[in-house]
Write a protein that holds these residues in place. Sequence first.
Motif, PDB file in Angstrom:
ATOM      1  N   VAL A 119       0.995  -1.197  -0.382  1.00  0.00           N
ATOM      2  CA  VAL A 119       0.104  -0.088  -0.114  1.00  0.00           C
ATOM      3  C   VAL A 119       0.819   1.205  -0.138  1.00  0.00           C
ATOM      4  N   ASN A 120       0.705   2.148  -0.741  1.00  0.00           N
ATOM      5  CA  ASN A 120       1.312   3.556  -1.122  1.00  0.00           C
ATOM      6  C   ASN A 120       0.748   4.479  -0.200  1.00  0.00           C
ATOM      7  N   GLU A 121       1.742   5.391  -0.050  1.00  0.00           N
ATOM      8  CA  GLU A 121       1.412   6.527   1.054  1.00  0.00           C
ATOM      9  C   GLU A 121       0.199   7.258   0.390  1.00  0.00           C
ATOM     10  N   GLY A 122      -0.818   7.488   0.997  1.00  0.00           N
ATOM     11  CA  GLY A 122      -1.806   8.511   0.426  1.00  0.00           C
ATOM     12  C   GLY A 122      -2.746   7.589  -0.246  1.00  0.00           C
ATOM     13  N   GLU A 123      -2.957   6.624  -0.371  1.00  0.00           N
ATOM     14  CA  GLU A 123      -3.818   5.797  -0.979  1.00  0.00           C
ATOM     15  C   GLU A 123      -5.041   5.446  -0.354  1.00  0.00           C
ATOM     16  N   LEU A 124      -6.226   5.357  -0.835  1.00  0.00           N
ATOM     17  CA  LEU A 124      -7.418   4.769  -0.661  1.00  0.00           C
ATOM     18  C   LEU A 124      -7.574   3.395  -1.128  1.00  0.00           C
ATOM     19  N   PHE A 125      -7.205   2.379  -0.278  1.00  0.00           N
ATOM     20  CA  PHE A 125      -6.961   1.238  -0.743  1.00  0.00           C
ATOM     21  C   PHE A 125      -8.146   0.112  -0.492  1.00  0.00           C
ATOM     22  N   GLY A 126      -9.101  -0.367  -1.228  1.00  0.00           N
ATOM     23  CA  GLY A 126     -10.065  -1.206  -0.992  1.00  0.00           C
ATOM     24  C   GLY A 126      -9.891  -2.479  -1.016  1.00  0.00           C
ATOM     25  N   ILE A 127     -10.447  -3.297  -0.237  1.00  0.00           N
ATOM     26  CA  ILE A 127     -10.572  -4.897  -0.481  1.00  0.00           C
ATOM     27  C   ILE A 127     -11.983  -5.104  -0.292  1.00  0.00           C
ATOM     28  N   ILE A 128     -12.358  -6.155  -1.359  1.00  0.00           N
ATOM     29  CA  ILE A 128     -13.709  -6.694  -1.380  1.00  0.00           C
ATOM     30  C   ILE A 128     -13.435  -8.339  -1.527  1.00  0.00           C
ATOM     31  N   GLY A 129     -14.695  -9.057  -1.224  1.00  0.00           N
ATOM     32  CA  GLY A 129     -14.546 -10.457  -0.952  1.00  0.00           C
ATOM     33  C   GLY A 129     -16.121 -10.744  -0.451  1.00  0.00           C
ATOM     34  N   THR A 130     -16.404 -11.852  -0.624  1.00  0.00           N
ATOM     35  CA  THR A 130     -17.678 -12.504   0.250  1.00  0.00           C
ATOM     36  C   THR A 130     -17.433 -12.510   1.535  1.00  0.00           C
ATOM     37  N   GLY A 133      -3.751  13.516   3.449  1.00  0.00           N
ATOM     38  CA  GLY A 133      -2.614  12.984   3.405  1.00  0.00           C
ATOM     39  C   GLY A 133      -2.585  11.673   4.172  1.00  0.00           C
ATOM     40  N   LYS A 134      -3.876  11.213   4.475  1.00  0.00           N
ATOM     41  CA  LYS A 134      -4.057  10.049   5.172  1.00  0.00           C
ATOM     42  C   LYS A 134      -3.931   8.891   4.461  1.00  0.00           C
ATOM     43  N   THR A 135      -3.376   7.723   4.756  1.00  0.00           N
ATOM     44  CA  THR A 135      -3.569   6.390   4.329  1.00  0.00           C
ATOM     45  C   THR A 135      -4.787   5.600   4.392  1.00  0.00           C
ATOM     46  N   ILE A 136      -5.820   5.300   3.730  1.00  0.00           N
ATOM     47  CA  ILE A 136      -6.898   4.597   4.093  1.00  0.00           C
ATOM     48  C   ILE A 136      -7.017   3.114   3.612  1.00  0.00           C
ATOM     49  N   ILE A 137      -7.337   2.056   4.404  1.00  0.00           N
ATOM     50  CA  ILE A 137      -7.573   0.823   4.018  1.00  0.00           C
ATOM     51  C   ILE A 137      -8.859   0.418   4.417  1.00  0.00           C
ATOM     52  N   VAL A 138      -9.776   0.153   3.294  1.00  0.00           N
ATOM     53  CA  VAL A 138     -10.982  -0.051   3.806  1.00  0.00           C
ATOM     54  C   VAL A 138     -11.712  -1.217   2.979  1.00  0.00           C
ATOM     55  N   ALA A 139     -12.351  -2.358   3.903  1.00  0.00           N
ATOM     56  CA  ALA A 139     -12.949  -3.372   3.189  1.00  0.00           C
ATOM     57  C   ALA A 139     -14.752  -2.998   3.258  1.00  0.00           C
TER      58      ALA A 139
END
Length: 247
Positions: free
Chosen positions: A29-40, A182-188
């Motif tokens: 995950v890179n700095e400043g990304e809004l990184f999504g995770i999907i799945g059942t 500037g926040k990095t966000i990881i969201v499922a």
Amino acid sequence: MDKETIIQVSSVSKYYGANKAVDSVSFRVNEGELFGIIGTHGAGKTTLLEMLMGIRMPDQGSIRIYGHDVVLEAERLKEDIGIHLQSTSLVDKMNVREAMEMFQGFYKRKNNLDLIIEQFGLSPYSDKLVKRLSGGWRQRTALAIALVNDPKIIFLDEPTTGLDPQAKRDYWALLQLLRQQGKTIIVASHDMEDMQRNCNRVCVMRKGEFITCDNPSTLIAQLPRGGLTMEAVYMHHAVEMNGSVSV
């Protein structure tokens, strides 16, 4: 200029008996990304997030944040991490400000609570009990709590479940504001339309594995039968197709 990689996950696995909740997953995950995770449900998303946050230990592999091992240096890293609570039961009997003050006490780094309350539109509700708030405002409060230590990285697990369409739009607007700061966000999440609209990259999990990972437009364009939405990506990769990839 390329953003710095701040989260590096290498061949991480987590087992519960014979069940492989997460199976040899690798990604960055890179700095400043809004990184999504999907799945059942049961794909391994929550287990993966809990390992990223240092709540669960991986059985194999490594997770490094800012170059530090999440397992060995959890105490050092907690100042950089914000966690959205799936349940607000811990703070239901507190008012909004009391809940924020309690969680802020767990950290050395302190954010400006008045500024967060104003930014999130919580001023009219700051003295109200959390349990008396609507679902949308409870989720705003949970996100505000995740910011009390001014974290660099925020982890969110299905934060908009049960919200009405307007509350979902308002919540995602807050996430975009945080990303711009500037926040990095990881969201499922299962909100495919919002993931398509807001995420820089989305990774698909199936049975504990990462199937594919790219920006939403590329994932859609690569569908073999054609498609126009992340919902089609979800159905193809998370529900119908087997496979594995490291990114």
